[in-house]
Structures are given as structure tokens and as C-alpha cells.
Design an enzyme around this catalytic site. Structure first.
Site, PDB file in Angstrom:
ATOM      1  N   ARG A  83     -22.385  -0.830  32.286  1.00 23.46           N
ATOM      2  CA  ARG A  83     -23.387   0.230  32.320  1.00 23.46           C
ATOM      3  C   ARG A  83     -23.096   1.283  33.381  1.00 23.46           C
ATOM      4  O   ARG A  83     -22.784   0.959  34.530  1.00 23.46           O
ATOM      5  CB  ARG A  83     -24.785  -0.349  32.573  1.00 23.46           C
ATOM      6  CG  ARG A  83     -25.865   0.730  32.445  1.00 23.46           C
ATOM      7  CD  ARG A  83     -27.252   0.216  32.697  1.00 23.46           C
ATOM      8  NE  ARG A  83     -28.219   1.295  32.488  1.00 23.46           N
ATOM      9  CZ  ARG A  83     -29.433   1.334  32.996  1.00 23.46           C
ATOM     10  NH1 ARG A  83     -29.865   0.324  33.740  1.00 23.46           N
ATOM     11  NH2 ARG A  83     -30.227   2.352  32.771  1.00 23.46           N
ATOM     12  N   LEU A  84     -23.204   2.552  32.952  1.00 21.58           N
ATOM     13  CA  LEU A  84     -23.276   3.698  33.849  1.00 21.58           C
ATOM     14  C   LEU A  84     -24.699   4.225  33.739  1.00 21.58           C
ATOM     15  O   LEU A  84     -25.101   4.756  32.706  1.00 21.58           O
ATOM     16  CB  LEU A  84     -22.260   4.771  33.443  1.00 21.58           C
ATOM     17  CG  LEU A  84     -22.221   6.044  34.295  1.00 21.58           C
ATOM     18  CD1 LEU A  84     -21.738   5.732  35.710  1.00 21.58           C
ATOM     19  CD2 LEU A  84     -21.307   7.092  33.658  1.00 21.58           C
ATOM     20  N   GLY A 108     -18.457  23.036  27.499  1.00 20.19           N
ATOM     21  CA  GLY A 108     -18.514  24.077  26.477  1.00 20.19           C
ATOM     22  C   GLY A 108     -17.717  23.741  25.234  1.00 20.19           C
ATOM     23  O   GLY A 108     -17.543  24.599  24.354  1.00 20.19           O
ATOM     24  N   CYS A 163     -22.030   3.942  28.795  1.00 22.10           N
ATOM     25  CA  CYS A 163     -21.428   2.656  29.091  1.00 22.10           C
ATOM     26  C   CYS A 163     -20.112   2.511  28.358  1.00 22.10           C
ATOM     27  O   CYS A 163     -19.604   3.429  27.728  1.00 22.10           O
ATOM     28  CB  CYS A 163     -22.336   1.507  28.642  1.00 22.10           C
ATOM     29  SG  CYS A 163     -24.088   1.740  28.903  1.00 22.10           S
ATOM     30  N   ILE A 194     -27.870   6.344  33.775  1.00 19.40           N
ATOM     31  CA  ILE A 194     -28.204   7.763  33.721  1.00 19.40           C
ATOM     32  C   ILE A 194     -29.704   7.968  33.507  1.00 19.40           C
ATOM     33  O   ILE A 194     -30.328   8.782  34.169  1.00 19.40           O
ATOM     34  CB  ILE A 194     -27.413   8.473  32.596  1.00 19.40           C
ATOM     35  CG1 ILE A 194     -25.904   8.272  32.780  1.00 19.40           C
ATOM     36  CG2 ILE A 194     -27.763   9.949  32.544  1.00 19.40           C
ATOM     37  CD1 ILE A 194     -25.315   8.881  34.013  1.00 19.40           C
ATOM     38  N   ILE A 195     -30.286   7.259  32.555  1.00 19.69           N
ATOM     39  CA  ILE A 195     -31.712   7.364  32.231  1.00 19.69           C
ATOM     40  C   ILE A 195     -32.359   5.992  32.413  1.00 19.69           C
ATOM     41  O   ILE A 195     -31.771   4.979  32.040  1.00 19.69           O
ATOM     42  CB  ILE A 195     -31.907   7.880  30.790  1.00 19.69           C
ATOM     43  CG1 ILE A 195     -31.447   9.346  30.687  1.00 19.69           C
ATOM     44  CG2 ILE A 195     -33.350   7.745  30.329  1.00 19.69           C
ATOM     45  CD1 ILE A 195     -31.501   9.915  29.287  1.00 19.69           C
ATOM     46  N   ASP A 197     -33.665   5.497  26.599  1.00 18.86           N
ATOM     47  CA  ASP A 197     -33.388   6.086  25.293  1.00 18.86           C
ATOM     48  C   ASP A 197     -32.816   5.079  24.300  1.00 18.86           C
ATOM     49  O   ASP A 197     -33.043   5.178  23.098  1.00 18.86           O
ATOM     50  CB  ASP A 197     -32.420   7.260  25.445  1.00 18.86           C
ATOM     51  CG  ASP A 197     -31.109   6.849  26.118  1.00 18.86           C
ATOM     52  OD1 ASP A 197     -31.146   6.039  27.056  1.00 18.86           O
ATOM     53  OD2 ASP A 197     -30.043   7.350  25.716  1.00 18.86           O
ATOM     54  N   GLY A 222     -23.822   5.762  25.278  1.00 19.83           N
ATOM     55  CA  GLY A 222     -24.132   7.141  24.939  1.00 19.83           C
ATOM     56  C   GLY A 222     -25.504   7.559  25.420  1.00 19.83           C
ATOM     57  O   GLY A 222     -26.082   6.963  26.334  1.00 19.83           O
ATOM     58  N   GLU A 223     -26.026   8.594  24.793  1.00 18.31           N
ATOM     59  CA  GLU A 223     -27.359   9.104  25.118  1.00 18.31           C
ATOM     60  C   GLU A 223     -28.035   9.554  23.831  1.00 18.31           C
ATOM     61  O   GLU A 223     -27.413  10.216  22.992  1.00 18.31           O
ATOM     62  CB  GLU A 223     -27.278  10.306  26.075  1.00 18.31           C
ATOM     63  CG  GLU A 223     -26.557  10.045  27.380  1.00 18.31           C
ATOM     64  CD  GLU A 223     -27.311   9.124  28.329  1.00 18.31           C
ATOM     65  OE1 GLU A 223     -28.487   8.815  28.050  1.00 18.31           O
ATOM     66  OE2 GLU A 223     -26.713   8.725  29.345  1.00 18.31           O
TER      67      GLU A 223
END
Length: 657
Positions: A53-54, A364, A2, A56-57, A103, A79-80
Site C-alpha cells: 500500500r501507498l 499532462g 499500491c 493516499i486517501i 475509495d 489505483g484511485e
């Protein structure tokens, strides 16, 4: 994932209001197009929190704000938390009740259970704000390494925070005291920004506002953590442990209720992430950016080979000078802070395409920082050894060598002496005191900006601010103190993390992806993996470029991926700045209405540009820093650079006007 923001009235005068936070949220809507949420308790006008909010979970169930069982604690979170499933089990065993399947709620219950020690339990990336109604306490925090930035602006007793500076649209005033730091490094080191009064909350820190005061505390530092149960001479043990921890981290980072893709370059870092993703997913979409111009090392070719080997669905974004220029204008807006990083502009264009297909990508980023992949990881210990041996005795030769730096751009044109600008700066750095020598190494001083050029180019106000503030010198010295370690190679690793990574690479990763509502995850920066990397013996780590990573991944990667030497992510910007984009750049920098006219000497600027564009003294890095600064001024400030009344009087009478 978010964007978050909020206001707390530290003075207790009850001036925080919902409308203020709603306006802040609107400015960062791109970070979270799936919805919003607000916290503004009717009985307490001293706090207001907001988020975009985006999802994801727990897409349907984790709308924010999030609360504890009796709603005495409220949280907005960006975040996550990748180990959230394990944390939920642990917290349930301690009688905590969860209302969601997501989460973010774990943060609230960790705070209830452990207080400010909650950070020791988190494996993830985050920026969050938690309001404790019983203690009248605001807790604002960023993750250990700074993957999810938060900005702070305290004004008139009101503390504002947000994921992006553009939420503080009233603060668009240049911080002249730190401008030399930006021009020297090409990014900001430390907490200060070019926005006057605005700071970034440092990585691994949290802020507490309560009882009429604010304080900032550290919760994580690279190199400080638990020991690893391996002997220093057990090389194979370290390599095997590296592979195990990388595997665990990638598995955690793939937790998602939406498809996960990968930014794939032609290098060993992203190839390693892909190799570890492959057993966990039936299909993987990979994304690479490249150019329709000749470059010394075309990432597209190498990425195609790796994608084909692992049977991914591969996508490419190929850009030209026109694409890059148009993207650059948007990049400056989305990045907030001026950051002349050519590959970051390209990555933003790639993120635009990627977001059409997935919501989450792994990257990466971090292989170099963890496993000794940069020039500085070897150069810093070399300079320290030289400074401590013969450098002190020959220190008197440093100033004559510094005076040669003005001729470096011209030297590069001539056979025989063209290589001197590559070697002389390292010699000079060895003759200087520790902090100054290392600072010049990390900012490429002499190769980009020089003291002679500063003296010619800086206007009276900028020169005076530089002389008075000494910002880059004092800030860098503080970073050195925070990075010190008994082992010179560990010191170098910490120094790169606390400068380049915190002020440049991670900000780029966040800003260019969230500009298009795309979540980028960085498995190399799992705190458990970082703790391990800080303890790999330097005798093993520094044998060759990223030796431990390459050996750990040898059973899983094709030989051609391992054999490819370390390569920078190149762009054809040097040629574009001399040819395709030359007229536009000069038009921007020499425009009569340019904001930089109040900062730099016009004759010196014209001389620099003329020498660059006619090829007699090319300085693409300096030109790019000036171009980015001018574009930033036009984007975030009004017609002219705001200066103080005393500076205005000085400008009216100054002969340099």
C-alpha cells in the site's frame, strides 16, 4: 495506490498458499512502502491475494484487503476511484454499509449491486482482484484505458497475477515468437510480452476464473458510449463543453489526503492542467526535467515561464549523459518489459526527485491522444484515402520502393536526397494493403527497421520464429478490427490509443513513477472526457493541432503557452549515443557474453554499429532497441537466452552460430 498480486488454483487442487503471495509482494515493495495486506482463507487453499500500500486517501482507515459487510467478498486494489464520494452516497441509498472512508471499498459494493456492469460507474484508474467466496469466483480487472497494468501467468493450473512481471521471478524466459514485434515497434502491441507465458490484461478488460476455467471479457472500448447533446456544427458548444469536462476531471483528480504536485513540461497539455489546478490549491509544486546539453527545444525554459505565470513552487532535475546512463540501467529493471524510450528514463529520474516532496503528481499525458495532436492522426486518414484511390492501381510499385529502404540511413547524409527517407515511406505505405501500410506507418518501418536489415541481422532461430508466428501482423490486424470506425479520423484516434498509448506511454507513466512510490494521475483520461473526445466532429477537431484543447483553454492560459507549436519531448540522446556513451554501448552489444549473440548475426551487428558510430549510416533508434534488449536479457534472464531443446540442436549445427 499500491501494487497487487495473487494466485488462484483454477484446477481446484488447493495449491495456492500465502507464502507464495508474500514472496510476490516483496518483489514489488517499491509500489507500496506504507504497508501490506494478505487474504488467504484457512478453509480455501485455492486463492491467496496480496498487496503493498501507498497511502493516499483514508490513510489510517483503508488498509487492505477490503471486505463487504459479511466478509464474503474480499478485494485488493491498486489505483484511485476519483468519483468515490458520489458513489458512496448512491450506494448508501441502496442500503450498502461502508467500513472505511476510502475509495476502494466502492468497488465491492458496486459488484454486489451491478455485477460485471460495475465498470460503467467507475471514474478512475485501477487494477484490482476481487474474490467472491460464495461463487468461488476471482474477478481481475484493469481500468478502461490501462493506466494501472496487470500481468497474467497461468502455469500448471495456477493463475498468477501481479502489477509487475518481476513478481513472477520463475518465468524469466524469452518469448522468441514476439521478439520481432518489439524490434519493429520499440514496444509490444497486444497482450503478449517478451516473457514467455506472461500476458498483460488488455486495457478495458476483466478476467473471470471460476468453475475450472478462465475467460477474458471487454468492459470498455474507445468510441463506444453515450451520445453528446451538441450539434455537429456548434463549434463553440464543443469547445465550451471540453473546458467544462476538463475542469471537472482535474477537480476530481485533485482529491487526496496528501499534497498533489504536477509534472510540468513546456507544452499546452500540462499547462492546461496547471491552469485548472490553480483555483483549487493555495500552493502547487511543479516539477520539470531537462538536460545540461544543448537541445533544439529546451523544456526547462518554457516550463519556467509557465510556472512563473501561475506562481508555483518550481523544481528542476537537470541531467547529463552519466545520469541518464545510470538511470537507464534501473529503468530497464523497473519497466519489466524492454521499452527504449529516452524521455521515460529522464522522467524516472524526475520522479525520484519529485517523490522526496509529494506523493501524488498530475500529468499532462493524454492531450495529444484526445485532441488530435500526433502526426498519425492526420497521416492515417491520408493513407486510407490514397490506398482506396490510386494506391490499389499502383500496388506493383510497392516492392521496388521497399527495396530502397536499406539505403535510407546513408541518404540522410547527403544534401538533395537526404529528405527522401521522410517522404518515400509514406508513398510506399499508400501502395500497400490497408493493415500492412498502417502497421508500417505506426512502427516507422523503413525509417527505423527495414525488411532488408531484418534479413541481414536476424539469426536463424529469430528468423524462423518471425516467419512462423507472424505475431506483429496478426496482432496488429486484430487491433485494427477493434479500432475501426466509420470516420477515418476517429479510426486513427482509436488506433493510436490501442497501440502507442496502451503498449508504451501509459506503461511508462506507471512504471517510472511507481519505481519511486509516486502516484501519477492523468486527468485527460477520465472516461467521461474520453467519451466526449471520441464524439467531437473531426471537422472541428482536426482544424489545427489540438484545436479544441487550445481554444477551450484560451481564456485560462497565457498567450505564449498557446502560441508554442507542438514539440516532441526531446533528449540529447542522439549526440550521447555518438559521443559520450558510444564506447559503453559498443561494449555492451559486442561483449562475448551478450545474450543477443544467440539472436543476431555478429558480422551484421558489427557492420550496423560501425556505420552508426562513424556517422556513415546513423541508426540511433535501432541501436537503442538492441541496447535495451541486451540490458533486459541481462536483468531478467540467466547467462544466455533460454531456448527450446529443438532450438539448441539447431544452434549446435547451424552455420550461423
Amino acid at each position: 495506490m499500491c501494487g497487487i498480486c495473487g494466485v488462484v488454483d483454477v484446477s481446484g487442487a488447493g495449491r495456492a498458499n500465502l507464502g507464495m503471495v508474500q514472496r510476490m509482494c516483496a518483489a514489488i515493495r517499491h509500489r507500496g512502502p506504507d504497508g501490506d495486506g494478505f487474504y488467504a482463507p484457512s478453509g480455501d487453499q485455492n486463492v491467496a491475494l496480496g498487496m503493498r500500500r501507498l497511502s493516499i486517501i483514508d490513510i489510517a482507515g483503508s488498509d487492505q484487503p477490503l471486505y463487504n459487510e459479511d466478509r464474503t467478498i474480499a478485494l485488493v486494489f491498486n489505483g484511485e476511484i476519483y468519483n468515490y464520494k458520489e458513489l458512496r452516497r448512491e450506494l448508501r441509498s441502496k442500503a450498502h454499509a461502508f467500513r472505511t472512508d476510502g475509495d476502494g471499498e466502492t468497488i465491492i459494493h458496486l459488484y454486489e449491486e451491478y455485477g460485471f456492469k460495475l465498470f460503467d460507474h467507475l471514474r478512475g484508474m485501477y487494477g484490482f482482484a476481487l474474490w467472491d467466496t460464495q461463487r468461488k469466483r476471482l474477478l481481475v480487472a484493469v481500468d478502461h484505458i490501462g493506466m494501472k497494468p496487470l500481468y497474467l501467468w497461468e502455469h500448471g493450473g495456477l493463475l498468477h497475477f501481479a502489477s509487475e512481471v518481476k513478481a513472477f521471478n520463475e518465468t524469466a524466459e524469452l518469448n522468441l515468437d514476439v521478439l520481432d514485434t518489439y524490434l519493429s515497434f520499440g514496444y509490444m502491441i497486444g497482450a503478449d510480452t517478451l516473457f514467455k507465458g506472461v500476458q498483460r490484461l488488455p486495457a478495458g478488460h476483466y478476467l473471470v476464473a471460476e468453475n475450472g476455467t478462465t475467460r477474458i471479457e471487454e468492459h470498455w472500448r474507445f468510441g463506444v458510449g453515450t451520445a453528446i447533446d451538441l450539434r455537429a456544427d456548434d463549434e463553440q458548444g464543443w469547445i465550451t463543453r471540453a473546458r467544462d469536462l476538463l475542469t471537472e476531471s482535474v477537480n476530481l483528480h485533485m482529491r487526496s489526503d496528501v499534497p498533489v504536485g504536477l509534472f510540468l513540461s513546456g507544452g499546452v497539455d500540462s499547462a492546461s492542467v496547471l491552469a485548472l489546478m490553480r483555483p483549487q490549491a493555495e500552493s502547487i509544486e511543479t516539477f520539470t526535467v531537462g538536460y545540461d546539453a544543448k537541445t533544439p527545444d529546451n523544456e526547462l525554459i518554457h516550463a519556467r515561464k509557465i510556472a512563473a505565470h501561475f506562481h508555483t513552487t518550481h523544481h528542476e532535475r537537470v541531467i547529463n549523459a552519466e545520469d541518464w546512463w545510470n538511470g537507464f540501467q534501473r529503468y530497464v529493471y523497473h519497466h519489466d518489459e524492454p521499452n527504449p524510450n529516452p524521455p521515460a528514463v529522464s522522467l524516472m529520474l524526475l520522479a525520484e526527485e519529485t517523490a522526496k516532496r509529494v506523493k501524488v503528481v498530475l500529468t499532462g499525458l493524454g492531450g495529444d491522444e484526445l485532441f488530435g495532436g500526433y502526426m498519425a492522426h492526420a497521416a492515417i486518414p491520408q493513407i486510407l484515402r490514397a490506398q482506396n484511390s490510386w494506391g490499389r492501381m499502383l500496388r506493383g510499385f510497392a516492392q521496388p520502393l521497399l527495396r530502397l529502404e536499406r539505403y535510407y540511413p546513408m541518404m540522410k547524409r547527403y544534401r538533395g536526397i537526404g529528405a527522401l527517407p521522410t517522404y518515400l515511406p509514406r508513398l510506399t505505405q499508400s501502395l500497400l494493403p490497408r493493415d500492412e501500410g498502417l502497421r508500417r506507418l505506426q512502427s516507422f518501418d523503413g525509417l527505423v527497421l527495414t525488411d532488408t536489415l531484418r534479413g541481414e541481422l536476424y539469426g536463424a532461430n529469430l528468423q524462423a520464429a518471425w516467419d512462423a508466428a507472424h505475431h506483429k501482423e496478426t496482432t496488429y490486424a486484430g487491433i485494427v478490427d477493434r479500432s475501426l470506425a466509420p470516420d477515418a479520423y476517429n479510426f486513427a484516434q482509436a488506433l493510436v490509443i490501442n497501440t502507442w498509448l496502451a503498449g508504451n506511454a501509459l506503461l511508462n507513466c506507471d512504471k517510472v513513477t511507481m519505481a519511486h512510490s509516486l502516484e501519477a494521475r492523468v486527468p485527460f483520461f477520465d472516461p467521461v472526457l474520453l467519451n466526449f473526445a471520441a464524439r467531437v466532429p473531426s471537422a472541428i477537431r482536426m482544424q489545427r493541432n489540438k484545436y479544441v484543447l487550445r481554444e477551450a483553454m484560451r481564456p485560462l492560459l497565457p498567450a505564449f503557452a498557446l502560441a508554442r507549436p507542438k514539440q516532441p519531448f526531446g533528449t540529447p540522446i542522439l549526440n550521447w549515443f555518438r559521443a559520450d556513451l558510444a564506447e559503453r554501448i559498443q561494449a555492451v552489444l559486442l561483449d562475448d557474453g551478450a545474450g543477443i549473440r544467440d539472436l543476431f548475426e555478429r558480422p551484421a551487428l558489427e557492420t550496423l554499429l560501425r556505420a552508426h558510430f562513424d556517422g556513415s549510416a546513423p541508426q540511433v533508434e535501432v541501436v537503442f532497441r538492441l541496447l535495451t534488449l541486451e540490458t533486459w536479457l541481462k536483468t531478467f534472464t540467466k547467462e544466455r537466452v533460454p531456448v527450446s531443446r529443438s532450438c539448441q540442436r539447431c544452434l549446435r549445427s547451424c552455420k550461423h552460430r
